[in-house]
Design a protein around this motif. Structure first.
Motif, PDB file in Angstrom:
ATOM      1  N   ALA A 153       0.841  -1.209   0.000  1.00 27.47           N
ATOM      2  CA  ALA A 153       0.000   0.000   0.000  1.00 27.47           C
ATOM      3  C   ALA A 153       0.869   1.249   0.000  1.00 27.47           C
ATOM      4  N   ARG A 154       1.928   1.254   0.839  1.00 29.10           N
ATOM      5  CA  ARG A 154       2.806   2.425   0.893  1.00 29.10           C
ATOM      6  C   ARG A 154       3.525   2.638  -0.432  1.00 29.10           C
TER       7      ARG A 154
ATOM      8  N   GLU B 158       1.115   4.051  -2.999  1.00 30.39           N
ATOM      9  CA  GLU B 158       0.808   5.462  -2.721  1.00 30.39           C
ATOM     10  C   GLU B 158       1.974   6.358  -3.130  1.00 30.39           C
ATOM     11  N   GLU B 159       3.205   5.940  -2.818  1.00 33.34           N
ATOM     12  CA  GLU B 159       4.381   6.732  -3.189  1.00 33.34           C
ATOM     13  C   GLU B 159       4.509   6.849  -4.705  1.00 33.34           C
TER      14      GLU B 159
ATOM     15  N   LEU C 236       2.153   6.623  -6.970  1.00 32.45           N
ATOM     16  CA  LEU C 236       1.090   7.469  -7.516  1.00 32.45           C
ATOM     17  C   LEU C 236       1.325   8.937  -7.204  1.00 32.45           C
ATOM     18  N   SER C 237       1.892   9.234  -6.056  1.00 32.98           N
ATOM     19  CA  SER C 237       2.127  10.640  -5.703  1.00 32.98           C
ATOM     20  C   SER C 237       3.272  11.231  -6.516  1.00 32.98           C
TER      21      SER C 237
END
Length: 78
Positions: free
Chosen positions: A31-32, A35-36, A38-39
């Motif tokens: 998940a992390r 998220e990284e 995508l950001s």
């Protein structure tokens, strides 16, 4: 939300090892990382245009949106 992913075995082992090193679950690590990733993606939409020194300008001053429209659709309208 639950989902199923088919990962290559070497990638899965790498992720499990990294999760263990960080003291995280595989779920938390994935998940992390997602998220990284995508950001870091460039935001969609207008991007700032490069600055051109006044003495080198050969176009009428237009808003960024007008310039991007010209660049993207190939139009020649000012």
């Amino acid at each position: 939300m639950r989902t199923t992913l088919d990962l290559p075995d070497p990638l899965y082992r790498h992720l499990k090892l990294q999760a263990a090193k960080e003291g995280k679950t595989l779920k938390e690590l994935v998940a992390r990382l997602l998220e990284e990733a995508l950001s870091r993606q460039a935001p969609r939409g207008l991007r700032p245009l490069p600055l051109v020194p006044a003495k080198e300008r050969r176009i009428l001053p237009l808003r960024d949106a007008d310039l991007w429209e010209l660049l993207e659709d190939g139009s020649s309208r000012p």
